[in-house]
Write a protein that holds these residues in place. Structure first.
Motif, mmCIF file in Angstrom:
data_model
loop_
_atom_site.group_PDB
_atom_site.id
_atom_site.type_symbol
_atom_site.label_atom_id
_atom_site.label_comp_id
_atom_site.label_asym_id
_atom_site.label_seq_id
_atom_site.Cartn_x
_atom_site.Cartn_y
_atom_site.Cartn_z
ATOM 1 N N THR A 106 0.833 -1.615 0.040
ATOM 2 C CA THR A 106 -0.141 -0.539 -0.236
ATOM 3 C C THR A 106 1.141 1.171 0.124
ATOM 4 O OG1 THR A 106 0.005 -0.211 2.382
ATOM 5 C CG2 THR A 106 -1.867 -0.906 0.893
ATOM 6 N N GLY A 107 0.377 2.499 -0.602
ATOM 7 C CA GLY A 107 1.088 3.639 -0.406
ATOM 8 C C GLY A 107 -0.195 4.545 -0.760
ATOM 9 N N SER A 108 -0.054 5.976 -0.470
ATOM 10 C CA SER A 108 -1.382 6.183 -0.164
ATOM 11 C C SER A 108 -0.748 8.475 -0.606
ATOM 12 C CB SER A 108 -2.143 6.149 0.234
ATOM 13 O OG SER A 108 -1.998 6.484 1.775
ATOM 14 N N ARG A 109 -1.406 8.871 -1.004
ATOM 15 C CA ARG A 109 -1.141 10.199 -0.659
ATOM 16 C C ARG A 109 -2.670 10.996 -0.802
ATOM 17 N NH1 ARG A 109 -0.001 13.287 -5.941
ATOM 18 N NH2 ARG A 109 -1.858 14.284 -5.674
ATOM 19 N N PRO A 110 -2.697 12.411 -0.221
ATOM 20 C CA PRO A 110 -3.657 12.858 0.031
ATOM 21 C C PRO A 110 -4.169 13.481 -1.565
ATOM 22 C CG PRO A 110 -2.101 14.052 1.047
ATOM 23 C CD PRO A 110 -1.167 13.176 0.661
ATOM 24 N N ASP A 111 -5.475 13.594 -1.400
ATOM 25 C CA ASP A 111 -6.470 14.072 -2.703
ATOM 26 C C ASP A 111 -5.420 15.572 -3.009
ATOM 27 O OD1 ASP A 111 -7.556 12.148 -3.507
ATOM 28 O OD2 ASP A 111 -9.644 13.244 -2.546
ATOM 29 N N ASP A 112 -5.102 16.502 -4.408
ATOM 30 C CA ASP A 112 -4.347 17.044 -5.075
ATOM 31 C C ASP A 112 -5.173 18.722 -4.461
ATOM 32 O OD1 ASP A 112 -3.280 15.841 -6.258
ATOM 33 O OD2 ASP A 112 -4.368 16.504 -8.703
ATOM 34 N N PRO A 113 -6.547 18.382 -3.871
ATOM 35 C CA PRO A 113 -7.381 19.708 -3.105
ATOM 36 C C PRO A 113 -6.015 19.971 -1.975
ATOM 37 C CG PRO A 113 -8.909 19.130 -4.645
ATOM 38 C CD PRO A 113 -7.667 18.193 -4.679
ATOM 39 N N LEU A 131 -3.201 15.922 6.066
ATOM 40 C CA LEU A 131 -2.895 15.593 4.670
ATOM 41 C C LEU A 131 -2.692 14.009 5.630
ATOM 42 C CD1 LEU A 131 0.470 17.580 3.838
ATOM 43 C CD2 LEU A 131 -2.371 17.558 2.452
ATOM 44 N N VAL A 132 -3.242 13.151 5.431
ATOM 45 C CA VAL A 132 -3.599 11.987 5.175
ATOM 46 C C VAL A 132 -2.477 10.971 4.193
ATOM 47 C CG1 VAL A 132 -4.702 9.443 6.051
ATOM 48 C CG2 VAL A 132 -5.218 11.884 6.840
#
Length: 577
Positions: free
Chosen positions: A181-188, A307-308
């Motif tokens: 798994t690897g995640s980044r927050p949405d652009d906004p 920022l999750v």
């Protein structure tokens, strides 16, 4: 060919790459330990205390990022695992504990040594279950392991004493694979955070262990923001060396430069940290926090831009959005303060410190017997230890001296009970670390209170000839408790320890013991300890009145020390009030 419950468990641990299983043998575990004896898989490590076994398993998990395993037998054996398992849980590292239980027919009858394990481990474990039928394997074991790995926590699987030898009808191989798994927050969300950072004149980073695998990205961000980088203790091993932005730690063990860097910022950026000490966060700042766990966001300090996501991809996203260049003045001032503080600390660490004019004045106040200063011991060990050494430290003053005088250069690693804050962790964690690589140097910074609490497992070092170097800060005190009492204006009470000659004890236990009482002999003794093959206990008599000055000492703390010292003087003169 059908396998028993014990064989399925042991074969599965081998499949998972588990190298050692730590525990104490007995009754319900006999089928499991016999399966380990006959298998070509994990090595059984017989500890002297199950608490040490759990600490060792947790240490291996933290160092490898994979599953650590320990075992405790019926009743008291499993109860003894608890403290080490709590440390693993608070460190968010996956550990599987196999707990013994009375036979199925006796469960619920309050028979000899029966303990309700599912209830006992309810708070500490992300998974707990009791095998009541061989048909539950391998499915129940898969569930336990996957949960521990996915949730980075403790799984407890209880095995009744009459089940280990029963055959499992389903002979399929268990499946443990987890998707990456690897995640980044949405652009906004990234854009909002970048806007806050662009609007700030002075940004300071607070970086934790959760950012360790994104070191290069974090350094690029610090450069872009011209931001000083305050480190948590657990981030030392990833960010301390070759880092032109680092200004050390904050908190009680920190330094004035780090505290000032936080205070002077108008925006704080928290990266992969759940630093728990709320009183050390400055107020009135804008805060951006990056954490992979949503529940960690904002629970220590109010956050303006949450920022999750994982630190690496999140930071890369921010770098692509930042527009404004920062004035380097904030960073330059913070680094100058940090360099000045480090220089002053290194003077304290000189074995000849008390021979200088300032040292003589200071020694007249706090070291009239000219005992070895703990700063000098920590600095000497730092100079002698290898660049790939693994360090462990007991909770208390041993951790303070390691934090200030040991640099995590090269590929050094660092372990401690830094979330739970347990005593007696350094020795068993070093034991677990050394089993992973017998050729790698492992150094335990031990307090005399911590070492004596689990002293029996020095015998485990001897039995398996693990070349751990035990560095003992022997100040005959529970040093951190002494400091806490005196800061509050209380006289020292209940902290004095009636210690033996620990080097002689080590020799009696069958390992090399070296005792140091003279500051002039310190450097050579440290060199000898590290040059000696096999396990060594270096017993250094250190000054019990050494004070670790906090980054922002208060008037109240100063008065507290003055009042405490006055009360101690009166008590020593015979006043028992």
């Amino acid at each position: 060919m059908a396998r028993t419950v014990a064989q399925v468990i042991v074969d599965s641990l081998h499949q998972l790459g588990v190298q050692q299983v730590f525990g104490v043998v007995g009754d319900a575990l006999n089928p499991l330990t016999d399966a380990i004896r006959r298998a070509d898989g994990p090595e059984w490590v017989g500890c002297r205390h199950e608490e040490a076994a759990a600490f060792a398993a947790g240490a291996q998990s933290q160092l490898t990022g994979t599953l650590g395993v320990c075992m405790g037998t019926v009743g008291p054996g499993s109860v003894h695992l608890l403290n080490g398992l709590y440390d693993a849980a608070k460190s968010h590292t996956p550990v599987l504990a196999i707990a013994g239980q009375v036979p199925l027919a006796d469960m619920g009858s309050d028979t000899f040594q029966e303990v309700d394990n599912d209830l006992l481990f309810r708070d500490v474990a992300v998974f707990r279950a009791t095998i009541t039928s061989p048909d539950q394997l391998p499915g129940l074991l898969e569930h336990a392991v996957r949960t521990a790995l996915a949730r980075k926590g403790v799984a407890v699987l209880t095995v009744p004493g009459d089940l280990g030898d029963r055959e499992v009808p389903d002979d399929r191989e268990p499946r443990f694979a987890l998707p990456r798994t690897g995640s980044r927050p949405d652009d906004p969300e990234l854009a909002d955070a970048a806007g806050l950072l662009d609007a700030a004149d002075r940004v300071t980073l607070l970086v934790g262990r959760g950012a360790r695998h994104a070191r290069a990205d974090v350094l690029r961000l610090a450069e872009r923001l011209a931001a000083p980088m305050v480190l948590t203790l657990k981030a030392k091993e990833g960010f301390e060396e070759d880092n032109p932005f680092e200004v050390g730690q904050t908190g009680l063990i920190g330094n004035p430069a780090a505290a000032k860097a936080l205070d002077d910022a108008d925006t704080l950026l928290l990266l992969g940290t759940d630093f728990p000490y709320r009183e050390w966060y400055p107020t009135g700042k804008k805060v951006v926090q990056v954490d992979s766990e949503a529940a960690h966001i904002g629970r220590r300090v109010p956050v303006d831009a949450p920022l999750v996501g994982d630190v690496g991809p999140t930071v890369r996203g921010l770098l692509g959005l930042l527009a404004k260049e920062k004035d380097p003045g904030h960073l330059k001032r913070a680094r100058e303060r940090f360099d000045h503080w480090r220089s002053s600390q290194l003077k304290l660490a000189s074995p000849r410190h008390d021979e200088s004019l300032l040292g003589k004045v200071r020694a007249g106040l706090d070291n009239r017997d000219h005992l070895i200063r703990p700063e000098a011991l920590a600095a000497a060990v730092d100079g002698a230890a290898a660049d790939d050494a693994v360090f462990t430290s007991d909770t208390g003053m041993a951790t303070v001296w390691l934090s200030r005088f040991v640099r995590m250069r090269g590929t050094r690693r660092l372990l401690g009970s830094y979330n739970l804050g347990s005593m007696a962790n350094a020795l068993p964690q070093a034991l677990g670390a050394q089993f992973l690589d017998r050729d790698r140097q492992v150094v335990a910074f031990c307090g005399d209170g911590g070492l004596s609490m689990l002293l029996g497992d020095v015998l485990t070092l001897r039995t398996y000839q693990l070349p751990v170097k035990l560095v003992l800060f022997d100040n005959r005190r529970l040093g951190m408790v002494k400091l806490e009492q005196e800061q509050a204006g209380l006289p020292e009470f209940g902290t004095e320890l009636d210690n033996p000659d620990f080097a002689a004890v080590a020799s009696a236990l069958g390992i090399t013991g070296i005792r140091v009482t003279d500051p002039a002999q310190l450097k050579e003794a440290v060199r000898e300890a590290f040059a000696t093959e096999g396990p060594v206990l270096l017993d250094v008599l250190t000054n019990p009145d050494e004070i670790s000055v906090p980054p922002k000492p208060t008037v109240e703390q100063g008065w507290g020390f003055a009042i405490a010292k006055a009360k101690e003087f009166l008590r020593s003169a015979g006043d028992t009030d």
